[in-house]
Design an enzyme around this catalytic site. Structure first.
Site, PDB file in Angstrom:
ATOM      1  N   GLY A  86     116.160  -1.748  67.519  1.00 19.75           N
ATOM      2  CA  GLY A  86     115.402  -0.577  67.173  1.00 19.75           C
ATOM      3  C   GLY A  86     116.165  -0.650  65.161  1.00 19.75           C
ATOM      4  N   ARG A  87     115.648   0.723  64.952  1.00 18.07           N
ATOM      5  CA  ARG A  87     115.877   0.156  63.917  1.00 18.07           C
ATOM      6  C   ARG A  87     117.398   1.145  63.453  1.00 18.07           C
ATOM      7  NH1 ARG A  87     113.659   4.374  61.126  1.00 18.07           N
ATOM      8  NH2 ARG A  87     112.450   5.049  62.995  1.00 18.07           N
ATOM      9  N   GLU A  90     120.632  -0.209  62.011  1.00 19.90           N
ATOM     10  CA  GLU A  90     120.774  -0.785  60.255  1.00 19.90           C
ATOM     11  C   GLU A  90     121.375   0.487  59.251  1.00 19.90           C
ATOM     12  OE1 GLU A  90     117.140   0.220  59.441  1.00 19.90           O
ATOM     13  OE2 GLU A  90     115.485  -1.648  59.843  1.00 19.90           O
ATOM     14  N   CYS A 116     117.833  -8.342  69.458  1.00 21.46           N
ATOM     15  CA  CYS A 116     116.520  -7.744  68.470  1.00 21.46           C
ATOM     16  C   CYS A 116     117.532  -7.209  67.059  1.00 21.46           C
ATOM     17  CB  CYS A 116     116.099  -6.274  68.370  1.00 21.46           C
ATOM     18  SG  CYS A 116     114.683  -6.117  67.509  1.00 21.46           S
ATOM     19  N   HIS A 117     117.405  -5.852  66.229  1.00 26.18           N
ATOM     20  CA  HIS A 117     118.926  -5.910  65.235  1.00 26.18           C
ATOM     21  C   HIS A 117     119.950  -5.849  65.980  1.00 26.18           C
ATOM     22  CE1 HIS A 117     114.075  -5.303  63.544  1.00 26.18           C
ATOM     23  NE2 HIS A 117     115.490  -5.389  62.564  1.00 26.18           N
ATOM     24  N   TYR A 136     115.793 -10.578  66.488  1.00 22.41           N
ATOM     25  CA  TYR A 136     114.608 -10.436  66.047  1.00 22.41           C
ATOM     26  C   TYR A 136     114.454 -11.052  64.185  1.00 22.41           C
ATOM     27  CZ  TYR A 136     110.278  -8.423  64.745  1.00 22.41           C
ATOM     28  OH  TYR A 136     109.185  -8.589  64.556  1.00 22.41           O
TER      29      TYR A 136
END
Length: 188
Positions: A86-87, A90, A116-117, A136
């Site tokens: 997900g975000r 980050e 993923c992330h 990802y």
């Protein structure tokens, strides 16, 4: 007491990438704790793949309470770590407490699952340099910049690290991670 597994996450994490490993590891018999920047209710998101879109879409997902704040995490109390995507990764990658926690798991060579992330976090610490990892696919340049080899696969195992691209890889990703856990950190 069952062996404990830590999930590091925050707001805007992908709902499926938090809940699938959370529930699968509980089912396996582990105690699973969710750590976040603070002990609060987190807002997750749903990333979906829509035909015709160049990238994924994002919608509000489930909410869930964090069990503890990063500052309260003692990595020695945990047998393994999960880094959902997900975000959230980050911004979590820049948190000194997250860096401390992740570094401790790598130094102790404890099992770690990332998807993923999620690899953005250990990439930030330099822990993936020289390793093979999935992520990802849009993160391929980030993986290369972090000194790791990007692998476009659903269950990439490199030592104690099991990685995958995104939630469609859950079955192969968690199967490989559970096999590693049964070997290195079995349920007591």
């Amino acid at each position: 007491m069952a062996a404990r597994i830590l999930i590091i996450t925050g707001d805007a994490a992908e709902s499926l990438e938090v809940f699938y490993p959370y529930q699968r590891l509980l089912e396996e018999g582990y105690q699973v704790d969710i750590a976040a920047p603070t002990r609060k209710t987190l807002q997750f998101v749903v990333h979906d793949f829509v035909p015709g879109y160049d990238t994924y879409t994002e919608k509000p997902g489930y909410t869930w309470p964090a069990d503890l704040a990063f500052a309260d995490v003692d990595p020695a109390q945990y047998a393994a770590l999960v880094l959902p995507g997900g975000r959230a990764p980050e911004y979590l990658r820049n948190d000194p407490e997250v860096q401390r926690i992740v570094a401790a798991f790598f130094e102790a060579d404890k099992p770690l699952a990332q998807i993923c992330h999620g690899p953005l976090i250990p990439l930030r610490t330099g822990a993936l340099a020289g390793r093979r990892t999935a992520a990802y696919p849009a993160l391929e340049p980030d993986v290369a910049a972090g000194g790791a080899d990007f692998v476009d696969g659903g269950a990439v195992v490199d030592g104690s690290v099991v990685s995958a691209r995104a939630w469609p890889d859950h079955p192969t990703w968690m199967r490989a991670f559970v096999e590693l856990l049964r070997e290195k950190a079995p349920v007591e």
